[in-house]
Design a protein around this motif. Sequence first.
Motif, PDB file in Angstrom:
ATOM      1  N   ALA A 181     -43.520 -34.137  19.854  1.00  0.00           N
ATOM      2  CA  ALA A 181     -43.128 -35.145  20.843  1.00  0.00           C
ATOM      3  C   ALA A 181     -41.681 -35.570  20.620  1.00  0.00           C
ATOM      4  N   GLU A 182     -41.271 -35.716  19.366  1.00  0.00           N
ATOM      5  CA  GLU A 182     -39.889 -36.087  19.067  1.00  0.00           C
ATOM      6  C   GLU A 182     -38.905 -34.998  19.502  1.00  0.00           C
ATOM      7  N   ARG A 183     -39.317 -33.733  19.394  1.00  0.00           N
ATOM      8  CA  ARG A 183     -38.467 -32.624  19.835  1.00  0.00           C
ATOM      9  C   ARG A 183     -38.447 -32.510  21.363  1.00  0.00           C
ATOM     10  N   GLY A 184     -39.349 -33.216  22.052  1.00  0.00           N
ATOM     11  CA  GLY A 184     -39.404 -33.137  23.514  1.00  0.00           C
ATOM     12  C   GLY A 184     -40.262 -31.997  24.022  1.00  0.00           C
ATOM     13  N   ALA A 185     -41.136 -31.474  23.175  1.00  0.00           N
ATOM     14  CA  ALA A 185     -41.977 -30.341  23.564  1.00  0.00           C
ATOM     15  C   ALA A 185     -42.970 -30.712  24.671  1.00  0.00           C
ATOM     16  N   PHE A 186     -43.256 -31.986  24.849  1.00  0.00           N
ATOM     17  CA  PHE A 186     -44.225 -32.403  25.859  1.00  0.00           C
ATOM     18  C   PHE A 186     -43.554 -32.944  27.115  1.00  0.00           C
ATOM     19  N   ALA A 187     -42.233 -32.943  27.149  1.00  0.00           N
ATOM     20  CA  ALA A 187     -41.512 -33.459  28.314  1.00  0.00           C
ATOM     21  C   ALA A 187     -41.593 -32.448  29.459  1.00  0.00           C
ATOM     22  N   ASP A 188     -41.720 -32.934  30.659  1.00  0.00           N
ATOM     23  CA  ASP A 188     -41.716 -32.105  31.875  1.00  0.00           C
ATOM     24  C   ASP A 188     -42.814 -31.041  31.898  1.00  0.00           C
ATOM     25  N   LEU A 189     -43.971 -31.365  31.387  1.00  0.00           N
ATOM     26  CA  LEU A 189     -45.091 -30.431  31.490  1.00  0.00           C
ATOM     27  C   LEU A 189     -45.644 -30.456  32.909  1.00  0.00           C
ATOM     28  N   PRO A 190     -46.128 -29.321  33.430  1.00  0.00           N
ATOM     29  CA  PRO A 190     -46.714 -29.336  34.770  1.00  0.00           C
ATOM     30  C   PRO A 190     -47.942 -30.245  34.783  1.00  0.00           C
ATOM     31  N   GLY A 191     -48.066 -31.027  35.817  1.00  0.00           N
ATOM     32  CA  GLY A 191     -49.205 -31.934  35.933  1.00  0.00           C
ATOM     33  C   GLY A 191     -48.991 -33.270  35.258  1.00  0.00           C
ATOM     34  N   ALA A 192     -47.820 -33.506  34.684  1.00  0.00           N
ATOM     35  CA  ALA A 192     -47.553 -34.778  34.005  1.00  0.00           C
ATOM     36  C   ALA A 192     -47.679 -35.930  34.998  1.00  0.00           C
ATOM     37  N   GLY A 193     -48.421 -36.934  34.633  1.00  0.00           N
ATOM     38  CA  GLY A 193     -48.597 -38.108  35.477  1.00  0.00           C
ATOM     39  C   GLY A 193     -49.668 -37.953  36.538  1.00  0.00           C
ATOM     40  N   LYS A 194     -50.306 -36.780  36.610  1.00  0.00           N
ATOM     41  CA  LYS A 194     -51.359 -36.547  37.597  1.00  0.00           C
ATOM     42  C   LYS A 194     -52.714 -36.736  36.927  1.00  0.00           C
ATOM     43  N   PRO A 195     -53.716 -37.192  37.690  1.00  0.00           N
ATOM     44  CA  PRO A 195     -55.036 -37.359  37.079  1.00  0.00           C
ATOM     45  C   PRO A 195     -55.660 -35.999  36.745  1.00  0.00           C
ATOM     46  N   LEU A 196     -56.509 -35.989  35.771  1.00  0.00           N
ATOM     47  CA  LEU A 196     -57.208 -34.767  35.393  1.00  0.00           C
ATOM     48  C   LEU A 196     -58.189 -34.388  36.492  1.00  0.00           C
ATOM     49  N   SER A 197     -58.250 -33.104  36.831  1.00  0.00           N
ATOM     50  CA  SER A 197     -59.210 -32.680  37.846  1.00  0.00           C
ATOM     51  C   SER A 197     -60.618 -32.756  37.264  1.00  0.00           C
ATOM     52  N   GLY A 198     -61.557 -33.105  38.101  1.00  0.00           N
ATOM     53  CA  GLY A 198     -62.942 -33.195  37.650  1.00  0.00           C
ATOM     54  C   GLY A 198     -63.262 -34.463  36.888  1.00  0.00           C
ATOM     55  N   GLU A 199     -62.348 -35.410  36.871  1.00  0.00           N
ATOM     56  CA  GLU A 199     -62.602 -36.679  36.158  1.00  0.00           C
ATOM     57  C   GLU A 199     -63.819 -37.365  36.759  1.00  0.00           C
TER      58      GLU A 199
ATOM     59  N   TRP B 299     -66.546 -24.785  33.296  1.00  0.00           N
ATOM     60  CA  TRP B 299     -65.560 -25.372  34.197  1.00  0.00           C
ATOM     61  C   TRP B 299     -64.302 -24.539  34.283  1.00  0.00           C
ATOM     62  N   TRP B 300     -63.861 -24.007  33.158  1.00  0.00           N
ATOM     63  CA  TRP B 300     -62.611 -23.254  33.141  1.00  0.00           C
ATOM     64  C   TRP B 300     -62.747 -21.925  33.873  1.00  0.00           C
ATOM     65  N   VAL B 301     -63.928 -21.300  33.816  1.00  0.00           N
ATOM     66  CA  VAL B 301     -64.160 -20.051  34.539  1.00  0.00           C
ATOM     67  C   VAL B 301     -64.138 -20.319  36.042  1.00  0.00           C
ATOM     68  N   LYS B 302     -64.831 -21.374  36.439  1.00  0.00           N
ATOM     69  CA  LYS B 302     -64.879 -21.723  37.863  1.00  0.00           C
ATOM     70  C   LYS B 302     -63.497 -22.082  38.394  1.00  0.00           C
ATOM     71  N   GLU B 303     -62.725 -22.801  37.591  1.00  0.00           N
ATOM     72  CA  GLU B 303     -61.373 -23.179  37.996  1.00  0.00           C
ATOM     73  C   GLU B 303     -60.493 -21.932  38.134  1.00  0.00           C
ATOM     74  N   LYS B 304     -60.586 -21.019  37.192  1.00  0.00           N
ATOM     75  CA  LYS B 304     -59.811 -19.776  37.241  1.00  0.00           C
ATOM     76  C   LYS B 304     -60.196 -18.958  38.477  1.00  0.00           C
ATOM     77  N   MET B 305     -61.488 -18.853  38.754  1.00  0.00           N
ATOM     78  CA  MET B 305     -61.944 -18.099  39.931  1.00  0.00           C
ATOM     79  C   MET B 305     -61.440 -18.752  41.216  1.00  0.00           C
TER      80      MET B 305
END
Length: 131
Positions: free
Chosen positions: A23-41, A49-55
């Motif tokens: 986090a200090e190096r900024g490895a988590f900055a600008d990740l896709p989906g940042a600030g968006k709710p998790l799908s399937g919440e 779930w991951w197989v269905k999402e991929k399909m």
Amino acid sequence: MTERKPPGLPFESWVDRQIREAAERGAFADLPGAGKPLSGEGAPYDEMWWVKEKMRREGVSCLPPSLVLRKEADEEYAAALRARTEEEVRRRVAALNDRLRRAVLDGVTGPTVSLAQYDVDDVVREWRAGG
């Protein structure tokens, strides 16, 4: 590649340190989906779930061809009922009937489903009545 956990260091401390340093190096900055709710919440847990999402993302179906055809026929019928003009209704139903006819002649695999052709005039009457 991450380093190996040093002996004698508790596992949680090692993981926490790696996360903090990343986090200090900024490895988590600008990740896709940042600030968006998790799908399937709030949905019940599903191990696949991951197989269905991929399909879903890849547009892959695991339905047999006969069921795919039935599903597509239902969708095309509904689209014909939403058409703007009678000519479009007739064109869509004629194309659907042609596809159903070819599928029956070619022999579609999978469970037996009703693949009867639609009566164009009946569909037009239903379209005029408001579907």
